[in-house]
Design a protein around this motif. Structure first.
Motif, PDB file in Angstrom:
ATOM      1  N   GLY A   1       0.779  -1.178   0.064  1.00 27.49           N
ATOM      2  CA  GLY A   1      -0.035  -0.063   0.136  1.00 27.49           C
ATOM      3  C   GLY A   1       0.907   1.196   0.118  1.00 27.49           C
ATOM      4  N   VAL A   2       2.044   1.227   0.584  1.00 28.28           N
ATOM      5  CA  VAL A   2       2.884   2.403   0.583  1.00 28.28           C
ATOM      6  C   VAL A   2       3.820   2.484  -0.742  1.00 28.28           C
ATOM      7  CG1 VAL A   2       2.610   2.646   2.974  1.00 28.28           C
ATOM      8  CG2 VAL A   2       4.640   1.300   2.031  1.00 28.28           C
TER       9      VAL A   2
ATOM     10  N   ALA B   1      -7.095   3.721   1.444  1.00 25.41           N
ATOM     11  CA  ALA B   1      -5.964   4.537   1.531  1.00 25.41           C
ATOM     12  C   ALA B   1      -6.101   5.962   0.933  1.00 25.41           C
ATOM     13  CB  ALA B   1      -4.614   3.925   1.145  1.00 25.41           C
ATOM     14  N   ARG B   2      -6.886   5.801  -0.306  1.00 32.68           N
ATOM     15  CA  ARG B   2      -7.212   6.785  -1.060  1.00 32.68           C
ATOM     16  C   ARG B   2      -8.291   7.911  -0.586  1.00 32.68           C
ATOM     17  NH1 ARG B   2      -3.946   3.762  -2.966  1.00 32.68           N
ATOM     18  NH2 ARG B   2      -2.594   3.902  -4.628  1.00 32.68           N
TER      19      ARG B   2
ATOM     20  N   GLY C   1      -2.646   7.305   4.585  1.00 26.99           N
ATOM     21  CA  GLY C   1      -3.747   6.628   4.543  1.00 26.99           C
ATOM     22  C   GLY C   1      -3.735   5.392   4.631  1.00 26.99           C
ATOM     23  N   SER C   2      -2.662   4.759   4.237  1.00 32.01           N
ATOM     24  CA  SER C   2      -2.355   3.262   4.041  1.00 32.01           C
ATOM     25  C   SER C   2      -2.047   2.927   5.531  1.00 32.01           C
ATOM     26  CB  SER C   2      -1.094   2.841   3.069  1.00 32.01           C
ATOM     27  OG  SER C   2      -0.844   1.611   2.919  1.00 32.01           O
ATOM     28  N   LEU C   3      -1.162   3.689   6.064  1.00 28.23           N
ATOM     29  CA  LEU C   3      -1.013   3.337   7.419  1.00 28.23           C
ATOM     30  C   LEU C   3      -2.020   3.197   8.489  1.00 28.23           C
ATOM     31  CD1 LEU C   3       1.438   2.696   9.578  1.00 28.23           C
ATOM     32  CD2 LEU C   3       1.569   5.430   9.801  1.00 28.23           C
ATOM     33  N   ALA C   4      -2.881   4.355   8.194  1.00 31.92           N
ATOM     34  CA  ALA C   4      -4.100   4.309   9.088  1.00 31.92           C
ATOM     35  C   ALA C   4      -4.915   3.065   8.859  1.00 31.92           C
ATOM     36  CB  ALA C   4      -4.893   5.704   8.654  1.00 31.92           C
ATOM     37  N   GLN C   5      -5.057   2.738   7.626  1.00 31.71           N
ATOM     38  CA  GLN C   5      -5.918   1.523   7.213  1.00 31.71           C
ATOM     39  C   GLN C   5      -5.355   0.430   7.773  1.00 31.71           C
ATOM     40  OE1 GLN C   5      -6.332  -1.568   5.403  1.00 31.71           O
ATOM     41  NE2 GLN C   5      -8.322  -1.642   6.191  1.00 31.71           N
TER      42      GLN C   5
ATOM     43  N   ALA D   1      -2.724  15.574   7.978  1.00 33.30           N
ATOM     44  CA  ALA D   1      -1.869  14.640   7.846  1.00 33.30           C
ATOM     45  C   ALA D   1      -1.610  13.347   7.316  1.00 33.30           C
ATOM     46  CB  ALA D   1      -1.401  14.090   9.365  1.00 33.30           C
ATOM     47  N   LEU D   2      -3.232  13.142   7.099  1.00 27.25           N
ATOM     48  CA  LEU D   2      -3.944  11.788   6.332  1.00 27.25           C
ATOM     49  C   LEU D   2      -3.313  11.881   4.705  1.00 27.25           C
ATOM     50  CD1 LEU D   2      -7.180  10.893   7.975  1.00 27.25           C
ATOM     51  CD2 LEU D   2      -5.115   9.627   7.884  1.00 27.25           C
TER      52      LEU D   2
END
Length: 496
Positions: free
Chosen positions: A155-156, A317-318, A346-350, A332-333
């Motif tokens: 994702g990143v 993420a998007r 966003g990827s990290l949040a998910q 920050a997102l």
């Protein structure tokens, strides 16, 4: 446009500075989310077994027609609205900004529910395979945590890396399902008949549950617009990928479900599916194609789930990126990696959400009377069906947004595109939505409604209400920010 950020990347006007995705790549991302082998082995067998309706093959063509109507206006609007927030941006520009914010939180919840719920089935499947083939006993949540790490890593990184991985996995899925279809038609214990495509086999008591189960097979087809900012030619790519995905999914699943009835026998398919579940496919392949083929199919079943997880992860993420960019959620997102353009925040949040929910279910399921089926009967069933409900609700609202958008400016679109098709789509999607809600206890595997039958739909709806209230508050307190809602990087806007 972008502003350099010293903290691990940058805040961007768009997800990526390079447009890497063409029609085939986006189409693969979409079809991966629908997980072809998972739908056939899990969804189709469950539908036959639970509803006792043999017209399942026809249901995929009916649902494909409904979603094609929806896609007419949706794809047309994609030519003028290019935003990683997709549903959020469409509803904000077609209805109102507060409605768009409400839709954004429903979308975030729905996509997260779909993605995290699939981890439950993934963990159960991998744990069962390790036990059966290698004699290794591993708790279901350990494979899940490993998978979360891999999905998060993809994702990143560059989105075309994910697309290439998914392309290979989806191609292998199609291959094994085609082999199953051909073998089924060759075996045909009761002969080859198209009887299960006749309307009288579908439009019987239980049709509502069939359509409710079936719509989940298409979830993810609408995600083409999410990749608009990363597409080589978003004005054409989104529309073509959307129609291609709907057509491929509808026809492929209809043919495969029909082949299942032929291979097992129309008179026996319901009972066999009810007794065997997903093993029905693998047992058939083992009996008629050998143990090696069955083992390969089961391995691809795992990769099918993995492909769906990657696809939904990218979508979530998007959405986080889009909402962070416009300051609807914390800015920050909106951070993206400088080298890949991937929405790493966003990827990290998910990823964090997936870990927290998985750990929560693992703790709650410790010692459960459901035993090894716990992650399937709770985490997978509860979350994915709730997510599907949310996405159908959003598509219903987007149909109205399309009409509103083209009413403000027709852009030269025909009456069919700007009014008739989305109007019909709205009416038919509303019917499907009502059927899902009225059959929700059936989708959860319950004979009667329980607290979960009401709590889970509210889990999807309440964020929408909160989002509308938040949007109205932004209108009063931050009018400049409010004016940008749903417009992403249009007009050269960039974060400050």
């Amino acid at each position: 446009m972008s502003v350099d950020n010293p903290v691990k990347g940058r805040t961007a006007g768009t997800v990526s500075t390079e447009r890497r995705l063409g029609v085939p790549a986006v189409t693969f991302m979409i079809i991966a989310a629908s997980a072809p082998l998972t739908v056939l082995a899990g969804g189709v067998t469950t539908t036959f077994g639970v509803t006792a309706v043999t017209g399942v093959p026809l249901s995929f063509l009916v649902l494909g027609g409904i979603l094609a109507l929806f896609a007419v206006g949706y794809a047309a609007m994609s030519r003028y609205v290019t935003n990683a927030g997709a549903f959020y941006a469409y509803i904000a520009q077609g209805i109102s900004r507060p409605a768009g914010v409400g839709a954004s939180l429903i979308a975030l919840m729905a996509y997260n529910l779909m993605q995290v719920g699939i981890y439950g089935l993934f963990g159960f499947t991998v744990s069962s395979l390790l036990s059966a083939r290698l004699g290794i006993s591993v708790p279901w949540w350990i494979p899940v945590l490993v998978c979360i790490a891999i999905v998060g890593w993809l994702g990143v990184n560059r989105v075309d890396l994910s697309a290439k991985v998914l392309g290979v996995l989806v191609a292998l899925e199609f291959l094994v399902v085609i082999v199953y279809d051909v073998m089924s038609l060759a075996v045909a214990p009761e002969g080859v008949s198209a009887a299960t495509f006749s309307p009288e086999t579908l439009f019987v008591p239980g049709v509502g549950a069939v359509l409710s189960f079936g719509i989940a097979a298409f979830m993810g087809f609408e995600s083409a617009a999410i990749y608009g900012e990363e597409s080589k030619d978003p004005q054409r790519t989104v529309a073509r990928a959307t129609f291609a995905a709907v057509g491929i999914i509808a026809v492929f699943y209809a043919v495969s479900a029909w082949a299942m009835t032929v291979g097992t026998g129309p008179s026996a398919v319901v009972e066999t599916a009810a007794n065997s579940g997903p093993d029905m496919i693998f047992a058939f392949l083992g009996e008629h194609g050998g143990l090696l083929l069955s083992d390969i199919a089961q391995l691809l079943f795992v990769t099918s789930l993995f492909a769906a997880l990657v696809s939904f992860h990218n979508a979530v993420a998007r959405y986080f990126f889009s909402l962070g960019r416009e300051r609807v959620l914390p800015g920050a997102l909106a951070k993206v990696r400088a080298d890949s353009g991937a929405p790493f925040a966003g990827s990290l949040a998910q990823t964090v959400i997936a870990v927290v929910v998985t750990v929560g279910f693992a703790i709650a399921g410790s010692g459960s009377e459901l035993g090894e089926l716990y992650p399937v009967l709770t985490m997978f069933t509860w979350l994915t069906n709730s997510g599907a409900l949310g996405l159908v609700l959003l598509m219903t609202v987007v149909s109205v947004a399309v009409i509103g958008f083209f009413r403000k400016n027709g852009h030269g679109a025909s009456l069919w595109v700007r009014l008739v098709a989305p109007g019909l789509g709205f009416a038919l999607l509303t019917l499907v939505l009502v059927l899902i809600v009225s059959n929700f206890n059936v989708l959860l595997g319950q004979s009667e409604s329980t607290a979960a039958s009401f709590v889970l739909p509210l889990l999807v709806l309440l964020p929408g209400v909160a989002g509308i209230i938040w949007g109205l508050r932004l209108r009063r307190s931050q009018p400049a920010l409010y004016a940008r809602i749903g417009h992403g990087s249009e007009n050269g806007w960039q974060d400050q």
